[in-house]
Scaffold this motif. Structure first.
Motif, PDB file in Angstrom:
ATOM      1  N   VAL A  96     125.777  61.502   8.428  1.00  0.00           N
ATOM      2  CA  VAL A  96     126.086  62.938   8.426  1.00  0.00           C
ATOM      3  C   VAL A  96     126.962  63.296   9.623  1.00  0.00           C
ATOM      4  N   ALA A  97     126.617  62.754  10.798  1.00  0.00           N
ATOM      5  CA  ALA A  97     127.439  63.005  11.989  1.00  0.00           C
ATOM      6  C   ALA A  97     128.852  62.459  11.802  1.00  0.00           C
ATOM      7  N   GLY A  98     128.954  61.262  11.240  1.00  0.00           N
ATOM      8  CA  GLY A  98     130.270  60.673  10.988  1.00  0.00           C
ATOM      9  C   GLY A  98     131.086  61.479  10.001  1.00  0.00           C
ATOM     10  N   PHE A  99     130.444  61.931   8.918  1.00  0.00           N
ATOM     11  CA  PHE A  99     131.148  62.767   7.940  1.00  0.00           C
ATOM     12  C   PHE A  99     131.648  64.053   8.584  1.00  0.00           C
ATOM     13  N   ALA A 100     130.797  64.708   9.376  1.00  0.00           N
ATOM     14  CA  ALA A 100     131.175  65.981   9.993  1.00  0.00           C
ATOM     15  C   ALA A 100     132.349  65.814  10.951  1.00  0.00           C
ATOM     16  N   ILE A 101     132.263  64.813  11.834  1.00  0.00           N
ATOM     17  CA  ILE A 101     133.342  64.566  12.794  1.00  0.00           C
ATOM     18  C   ILE A 101     134.641  64.229  12.065  1.00  0.00           C
ATOM     19  N   SER A 102     134.527  63.440  11.017  1.00  0.00           N
ATOM     20  CA  SER A 102     135.716  63.005  10.282  1.00  0.00           C
ATOM     21  C   SER A 102     136.418  64.174   9.610  1.00  0.00           C
ATOM     22  N   LEU A 103     135.657  65.000   8.905  1.00  0.00           N
ATOM     23  CA  LEU A 103     136.268  66.120   8.183  1.00  0.00           C
ATOM     24  C   LEU A 103     136.840  67.159   9.144  1.00  0.00           C
ATOM     25  N   LEU A 104     136.227  67.306  10.316  1.00  0.00           N
ATOM     26  CA  LEU A 104     136.763  68.236  11.315  1.00  0.00           C
ATOM     27  C   LEU A 104     138.041  67.701  11.964  1.00  0.00           C
ATOM     28  N   SER A 105     138.336  66.421  11.752  1.00  0.00           N
ATOM     29  CA  SER A 105     139.539  65.816  12.340  1.00  0.00           C
ATOM     30  C   SER A 105     140.770  65.968  11.458  1.00  0.00           C
ATOM     31  N   ARG A 135     142.813  68.452  10.554  1.00  0.00           N
ATOM     32  CA  ARG A 135     143.978  69.153  11.103  1.00  0.00           C
ATOM     33  C   ARG A 135     144.629  68.338  12.213  1.00  0.00           C
ATOM     34  N   LYS A 136     143.819  67.686  13.042  1.00  0.00           N
ATOM     35  CA  LYS A 136     144.363  66.852  14.113  1.00  0.00           C
ATOM     36  C   LYS A 136     145.176  65.691  13.552  1.00  0.00           C
ATOM     37  N   LEU A 137     144.694  65.085  12.483  1.00  0.00           N
ATOM     38  CA  LEU A 137     145.415  63.963  11.889  1.00  0.00           C
ATOM     39  C   LEU A 137     146.735  64.420  11.264  1.00  0.00           C
ATOM     40  N   ASN A 138     146.755  65.621  10.729  1.00  0.00           N
ATOM     41  CA  ASN A 138     148.022  66.164  10.221  1.00  0.00           C
ATOM     42  C   ASN A 138     149.038  66.305  11.340  1.00  0.00           C
ATOM     43  N   ASP A 177     148.231  65.464   3.005  1.00  0.00           N
ATOM     44  CA  ASP A 177     147.502  66.465   3.780  1.00  0.00           C
ATOM     45  C   ASP A 177     146.055  66.011   3.934  1.00  0.00           C
ATOM     46  N   HIS A 178     145.647  65.733   5.185  1.00  0.00           N
ATOM     47  CA  HIS A 178     144.306  65.193   5.417  1.00  0.00           C
ATOM     48  C   HIS A 178     143.194  66.177   5.073  1.00  0.00           C
ATOM     49  N   ARG A 179     143.486  67.447   4.992  1.00  0.00           N
ATOM     50  CA  ARG A 179     142.468  68.413   4.588  1.00  0.00           C
ATOM     51  C   ARG A 179     142.035  68.176   3.145  1.00  0.00           C
TER      52      ARG A 179
END
Length: 347
Positions: free
Chosen positions: A216-225, A227-230, A289-291
Motif C-alpha cells: 500500500v505504501a509503495g502504491f501510494a508513493i508511486s501514484l503520487l510520483s 506528475r514528477k515523472l512527467n 502521461d504517467h497520470r
C-alpha cells in the motif's frame, strides 16, 4: 482569428477523443481483470463445479472441492497484488532512468532482494514474515543503488545501454552468489530453489496481510510520483526550470519501486519481465502521461499475472507451472523485440 479558433477547437476535440479512448481502455482492462479473477478461482488442476465455487466464496468449506476453491482465493488475491506491484515498479523504473529496458529483473533489483533473503536465512537465521520483507527491501535498495552507480560511471552518465548492461551483469553475479550460498546448506536448498522460480502457489491471507502495508505504501508513493515523472520526461534541465527538484523526484519514485519490488519478491520470489512488458503495452494504449500510465500499468500487470497463473495450471495438468516460468516465456521474446525496435534509446 478564425483560423486560431478552429485550431483551438480541433485541439479540444482531440483531447476529448483521447480521454474517451482512455476511458474505453480503462473499462476494458477492468472487465478483463474481473474475468481473469473469476477464472483464477474457478480453473485449476482440479475441476470444480460452480455450486462448490459459490459455496466456497460464501465461506462454506465442507468438501475437498470447496477446500480447493478456498485455497485458490488467496492465491488469486496475491497474483493480483503482485502483478500490479511489479508492473507499476517497472513503469517507475523506466520513468526514473528513461530507459526502455528498465525492469526489476533486468536491473538486478529482484535478484538483489533474493540474495539478501538467502543470506538472511543462511547466516542470520531470519524466519518471521516481517524480517523477510525488510531484508528483501534492503537488498532491492542496495542492488538498485549499485546498478545505478555502476551505470553512471564513465562518459555520458547513466545511459540506457550502460544501465541495462550493469543490471544484467549484476543480476547474473547475484544469482551465482545465491547458488554459492545455498550449495552449502542442503537443509534449505530445496525450498530456496523452488522460491527462486517465482510463483504465487501456497498463498495464504496471513502472508498477504504481512506484506500488504508495504505494498500500500509503495502504491501510494508511486501514484503520487506521476506528475514528477512527467517533468523528468522533459529532461533534467527542463524539469528543474519548471521548479521540480530532480534528485528528490527520482529518489521518491525509486523508493516506491523498491518497496513494491522488495515486498513482492519476499512473498513470491523473483518474477521477471512483468515490469518490462506491461508498461510498453500500456503506452500503446494510453500514451506517455504517467497520470494514466501508472494506474493502467498496475491494472494490466494484475491481468497479466492472473492469466499467466491460470495458464500455468492448465498447460501442465495434473501438475502446474510456476507463474515465473510462464512470464519468462512471454517476456524473453518481448525483450528481444524491444531491443530491436528501440535500439536502446532513451524514453
Amino acid at each position: 482569428m478564425t483560423a486560431a479558433g478552429d485550431m483551438l477547437a480541433e485541439g479540444k476535440s482531440f483531447v476529448q477523443k483521447t480521454q474517451q479512448l482512455r476511458l474505453l481502455w480503462l473499462a476494458g482492462v477492468v472487465v478483463a481483470l474481473a474475468v481473469f479473477g473469476v477464472l483464477s478461482v474457478a480453473v485449476g488442476t482440479r475441476a470444480v463445479g460452480w455450486p462448490d465455487i459459490v459455496a466456497a466464496l460464501g465461506g462454506r468449506v465442507e468438501s475437498i472441492d470447496q477446500a480447493a476453491i478456498a485455497a485458490r482465493i488467496p492465491r488469486t488475491v496475491l497474483a493480483l497484488l503482485s502483478g500490479a506491484a511489479l508492473a507499476l515498479a517497472g513503469a517507475l523504473m523506466q520513468g526514473v532512468t528513461r530507459n526502455p529496458l528498465a525492469d526489476p529483473g533486468i536491473l538486478g533489483v529482484n535478484m538483489g532482494a533474493s540474495l539478501a533473503i538467502v543470506v538472511g536465512i543462511t547466516w542470520f537465521h531470519i524466519a518471521s514474515a516481517q524480517a523477510f520483507i525488510w531484508t528483501a527491501i534492503l537488498g532491492a535498495a542496495v542492488a538498485a543503488l549499485f546498478v545505478y552507480t555502476i551505470g553512471s560511471l564513465g562518459r555520458g552518465g547513466a545511459t540506457p545501454l550502460k544501465l541495462a548492461l550493469a543490471g544484467t551483469a549484476t543480476s547474473i553475479a547475484f544469482s551465482s552468489l545465491v547458488i554459492a550460498v545455498v550449495l552449502s546448506r542442503n537443509d534449505i536448498a530445496g525450498g530456496v530453489r523452488s522460491w527462486q522460480i517465482g510463483g504465487v502457489g501456497g498463498a495464504t491471507f496471513d502472508r498477504i496481510v504481512h506484506v500488504l502495508p508495504f505494498l500500500v505504501a509503495g502504491f501510494a508513493i508511486s501514484l503520487l510520483s506521476a506528475r514528477k515523472l512527467n517533468s523528468l520526461a522533459l529532461g533534467d534541465e527542463m524539469a528543474a526550470g519548471l521548479g521540480e527538484r530532480v534528485a528528490w523526484a527520482r529518489a521518491s519514485a525509486a523508493l516506491g519501486a523498491i518497496l513494491l519490488c522488495g515486498a513482492t519478491t519476499a512473498i513470491c520470489g523473483p518474477i521477471g519481465f512483468v515490469g518490462l512488458v506491461v508498461p510498453h503495452l500500456c503506452r500503446l494504449l494510453v500514451g506517455v502521461d504517467h497520470r494514466w500510465l501508472l494506474p493502467f500499468s498496475a491494472l494490466t500487470g494484475a491481468c497479466l499475472l492472473l492469466s499467466a497463473d491460470v495458464l500455468g495450471r492448465l498447460v501442465a495438468r495434473p501438475s502446474e507451472l510456476d507463474v515465473g516460468i510462464v512470464t519468462a516465456f512471454v517476456g524473453a521474446p518481448f525483450f528481444i523485440w524491444i531491443v530491436r525496435r528501440q535500439q536502446v534509446r532513451e524514453l
